[in-house]
Design an enzyme around this catalytic site. Structure first.
Site, PDB file in Angstrom:
ATOM      1  N   LYS A  13      59.425  70.043 -40.552  1.00 34.26           N
ATOM      2  CA  LYS A  13      59.461  69.538 -39.162  1.00 34.26           C
ATOM      3  C   LYS A  13      58.065  69.134 -38.686  1.00 34.26           C
ATOM      4  O   LYS A  13      57.868  68.070 -38.138  1.00 34.26           O
ATOM      5  CB  LYS A  13      59.986  70.622 -38.192  1.00 34.26           C
ATOM      6  N   ARG A  87      64.771  77.428 -29.898  1.00 31.98           N
ATOM      7  CA  ARG A  87      65.025  78.188 -31.113  1.00 31.98           C
ATOM      8  C   ARG A  87      66.195  79.137 -30.966  1.00 31.98           C
ATOM      9  O   ARG A  87      66.495  79.905 -31.863  1.00 31.98           O
ATOM     10  CB  ARG A  87      63.797  78.999 -31.430  1.00 31.98           C
ATOM     11  N   ARG A 126      52.186  76.117 -48.867  1.00 37.49           N
ATOM     12  CA  ARG A 126      51.581  75.559 -47.645  1.00 37.49           C
ATOM     13  C   ARG A 126      50.151  76.076 -47.463  1.00 37.49           C
ATOM     14  O   ARG A 126      49.875  77.249 -47.619  1.00 37.49           O
ATOM     15  CB  ARG A 126      52.408  75.925 -46.422  1.00 37.49           C
ATOM     16  N   ARG A 159      48.995  80.689 -44.061  1.00 31.37           N
ATOM     17  CA  ARG A 159      49.430  81.312 -42.812  1.00 31.37           C
ATOM     18  C   ARG A 159      49.861  82.755 -43.049  1.00 31.37           C
ATOM     19  O   ARG A 159      50.521  83.046 -44.053  1.00 31.37           O
ATOM     20  CB  ARG A 159      50.606  80.512 -42.230  1.00 31.37           C
ATOM     21  N   ARG A 170      61.888  85.509 -41.356  1.00 32.07           N
ATOM     22  CA  ARG A 170      61.976  84.250 -40.592  1.00 32.07           C
ATOM     23  C   ARG A 170      63.269  83.516 -40.926  1.00 32.07           C
ATOM     24  O   ARG A 170      63.901  82.922 -40.049  1.00 32.07           O
ATOM     25  CB  ARG A 170      60.762  83.364 -40.882  1.00 32.07           C
TER      26      ARG A 170
HETATM   27  P1  AP5 Z   1      55.905  72.105 -42.504  1.00 30.66           P
HETATM   28  O1  AP5 Z   1      55.892  70.698 -42.032  1.00 30.66           O
HETATM   29  O2  AP5 Z   1      54.757  72.994 -42.145  1.00 30.66           O
HETATM   30  O3  AP5 Z   1      57.301  72.793 -42.142  1.00 30.66           O
HETATM   31  P2  AP5 Z   1      57.879  73.273 -40.764  1.00 30.66           P
HETATM   32  O4  AP5 Z   1      59.337  72.957 -40.786  1.00 30.66           O
HETATM   33  O5  AP5 Z   1      57.079  72.773 -39.628  1.00 30.66           O
HETATM   34  O6  AP5 Z   1      57.709  74.834 -40.998  1.00 30.66           O
HETATM   35  P3  AP5 Z   1      57.142  75.984 -40.103  1.00 30.66           P
HETATM   36  O7  AP5 Z   1      57.080  77.171 -41.049  1.00 30.66           O
HETATM   37  O8  AP5 Z   1      55.881  75.619 -39.393  1.00 30.66           O
HETATM   38  O9  AP5 Z   1      58.269  76.154 -39.107  1.00 30.66           O
HETATM   39  P4  AP5 Z   1      58.605  77.388 -38.337  1.00 30.66           P
HETATM   40  O10 AP5 Z   1      59.635  76.839 -37.467  1.00 30.66           O
HETATM   41  O11 AP5 Z   1      58.989  78.588 -39.111  1.00 30.66           O
HETATM   42  O12 AP5 Z   1      57.180  77.821 -37.731  1.00 30.66           O
HETATM   43  P5  AP5 Z   1      56.564  77.615 -36.297  1.00 30.66           P
HETATM   44  O13 AP5 Z   1      55.141  77.322 -36.477  1.00 30.66           O
HETATM   45  O14 AP5 Z   1      57.400  76.726 -35.465  1.00 30.66           O
HETATM   46  O15 AP5 Z   1      56.078  72.062 -44.101  1.00 30.66           O
HETATM   47  C1  AP5 Z   1      56.064  73.240 -44.867  1.00 30.66           C
HETATM   48  C2  AP5 Z   1      55.262  72.981 -46.173  1.00 30.66           C
HETATM   49  O16 AP5 Z   1      55.952  72.044 -46.965  1.00 30.66           O
HETATM   50  C3  AP5 Z   1      53.862  72.384 -45.945  1.00 30.66           C
HETATM   51  O17 AP5 Z   1      52.994  72.879 -46.908  1.00 30.66           O
HETATM   52  C4  AP5 Z   1      54.062  70.879 -46.123  1.00 30.66           C
HETATM   53  O18 AP5 Z   1      52.876  70.236 -46.567  1.00 30.66           O
HETATM   54  C5  AP5 Z   1      55.166  70.865 -47.173  1.00 30.66           C
HETATM   55  N1  AP5 Z   1      56.072  69.733 -47.042  1.00 30.66           N
HETATM   56  C6  AP5 Z   1      56.598  69.231 -45.900  1.00 30.66           C
HETATM   57  N2  AP5 Z   1      57.449  68.228 -46.177  1.00 30.66           N
HETATM   58  C7  AP5 Z   1      57.476  68.118 -47.532  1.00 30.66           C
HETATM   59  C8  AP5 Z   1      58.170  67.276 -48.443  1.00 30.66           C
HETATM   60  N3  AP5 Z   1      59.031  66.329 -47.999  1.00 30.66           N
HETATM   61  N4  AP5 Z   1      57.967  67.442 -49.750  1.00 30.66           N
HETATM   62  C9  AP5 Z   1      57.102  68.395 -50.221  1.00 30.66           C
HETATM   63  N5  AP5 Z   1      56.399  69.211 -49.424  1.00 30.66           N
HETATM   64  C10 AP5 Z   1      56.592  69.082 -48.092  1.00 30.66           C
HETATM   65  O19 AP5 Z   1      56.755  79.105 -35.708  1.00 30.66           O
HETATM   66  C11 AP5 Z   1      56.019  80.193 -36.204  1.00 30.66           C
HETATM   67  C12 AP5 Z   1      56.404  81.443 -35.411  1.00 30.66           C
HETATM   68  O20 AP5 Z   1      56.057  81.263 -34.009  1.00 30.66           O
HETATM   69  C13 AP5 Z   1      57.899  81.778 -35.398  1.00 30.66           C
HETATM   70  O21 AP5 Z   1      58.283  82.539 -36.527  1.00 30.66           O
HETATM   71  C14 AP5 Z   1      58.018  82.566 -34.081  1.00 30.66           C
HETATM   72  O22 AP5 Z   1      57.557  83.887 -34.234  1.00 30.66           O
HETATM   73  C15 AP5 Z   1      57.035  81.825 -33.163  1.00 30.66           C
HETATM   74  N6  AP5 Z   1      57.714  80.761 -32.395  1.00 30.66           N
HETATM   75  C16 AP5 Z   1      57.480  79.418 -32.493  1.00 30.66           C
HETATM   76  N7  AP5 Z   1      58.281  78.747 -31.641  1.00 30.66           N
HETATM   77  C17 AP5 Z   1      59.019  79.674 -30.996  1.00 30.66           C
HETATM   78  C18 AP5 Z   1      60.041  79.602 -30.022  1.00 30.66           C
HETATM   79  N8  AP5 Z   1      60.487  78.433 -29.554  1.00 30.66           N
HETATM   80  N9  AP5 Z   1      60.587  80.769 -29.584  1.00 30.66           N
HETATM   81  C19 AP5 Z   1      60.156  81.954 -30.043  1.00 30.66           C
HETATM   82  N10 AP5 Z   1      59.213  82.105 -30.986  1.00 30.66           N
HETATM   83  C20 AP5 Z   1      58.647  80.966 -31.461  1.00 30.66           C
END
Ligand code: AP5
Length: 220
Positions: A13, A87, A126, A159, A170
């Site tokens: 994403k 979420r 990542r 991370r 997660r």
């Molecule tokens: P990446 O683009 O980083 O994936 P992502 O879907 O953004 O994954 P995240 O782990 O960041 O999502 P998340 O929702 O768990 O974390 P968030 O930061 O929102 O890609 C992943 C990897 O794959 C990278 O290395 C990239 O280079 C690679 N890649 C991407 N596309 C590729 C492809 N096509 N082919 C090959 N490689 C590829 O949340 C973190 C924490 O914050 C949560 O656990 C929670 O505790 C808190 N939080 C955040 N938002 C909320 C909310 N709304 N409510 C409550 N808690 C929240």
């Protein structure tokens, strides 16, 4: 354009949101990035969020809503890509309410669909820049110089929540709390599904095509 990017952790994403936001000149509103910045700054909200994020749970709805509303009244007045918010169903209801209050509504919710077997290696590989937040993958999306950020040269880090046991939690949180949003937005006619398997450029092409088809402009 007002979009939500939905999908399991590690589905890509953030990677797609950064690129789409740059090309369309839209604010990228990532609640994960905002919470990580708050935690690094040691703000009261950040202190509350840090242990929850490190355990793989969801930070309280009120804290994330405050982050989102601040952006809706700031740079995201012109439109946005919401990455990682909402979420759970209660956050989706919060979002609908705060958008309506501002005379806004969502144009679509993109669900990045990826099997768990493909997610684990993405998260394990990542690497992120602690200075500007840029995201890489050791094999799928490597930096030009191994271990260094392309933009600022800082040493890349893994991370804290990408450790195996936290990733498992997660995924569990996603399945229980976030996956029901697929039906929620499907019922509202807002859901756009994008196959997130394949390389970054391939997925980006599918995203652009799916959004163009939805807005009735046909293919790219
Ligand atoms: P990446 O683009 O980083 O994936 P992502 O879907 O953004 O994954 P995240 O782990 O960041 O999502 P998340 O929702 O768990 O974390 P968030 O930061 O929102 O890609 C992943 C990897 O794959 C990278 O290395 C990239 O280079 C690679 N890649 C991407 N596309 C590729 C492809 N096509 N082919 C090959 N490689 C590829 O949340 C973190 C924490 O914050 C949560 O656990 C929670 O505790 C808190 N939080 C955040 N938002 C909320 C909310 N709304 N409510 C409550 N808690 C929240």
């Amino acid at each position: 354009m007002r979009l939500v990017f939905l999908g399991p952790p590690g589905a890509g994403k953030g990677t797609q949101a950064v690129r789409f936001a740059q090309e369309r000149k839209l604010p990228h509103v990532s609640t994960g990035d905002m919470l990580r910045a708050a935690a690094a700054a040691g703000s009261p909200a950040g202190k509350l969020a840090k242990p929850i994020m490190e355990s793989g749970g969801l930070v309280g709805d009120g804290i994330v809503l405050a982050c989102v509303e601040e952006r809706l009244d700031g740079d995201a007045k012109v439109g946005f890509i919401l990455d990682g918010y909402p979420r759970n169903v209660s956050q989706a209801q919060d979002l609908e309410r705060v958008l309506a209050k501002r005379g806004m509504a969502l144009d679509g919710v993109v669900n990045f669909d990826l099997a768990i077997a493909s997610i684990v290696p993405r998260m394990a590989g990542r690497r992120s820049c602690p200075s500007d937040g840029a995201v890489y993958h050791v094999t799928g999306n490597p930096p030009k110089v191994a271990g260094k950020c392309d933009k600022c040269g800082a040493a890349l880090v893994q991370r804290a929540d990408d450790k195996e046991e936290v990733v498992r939690e997660r995924m569990r949180t996603y399945a229980e709390k976030t996956a029901p949003l697929i039906k929620h937005y499907g019922d509202k006619g807002l859901l756009i599904t994008v196959d997130a398997d394949g390389g970054v450029d391939k997925v980006y092409g599918r995203l652009v095509d799916a959004l163009a088809a939805r807005s009735g402009k046909g293919a790219r």
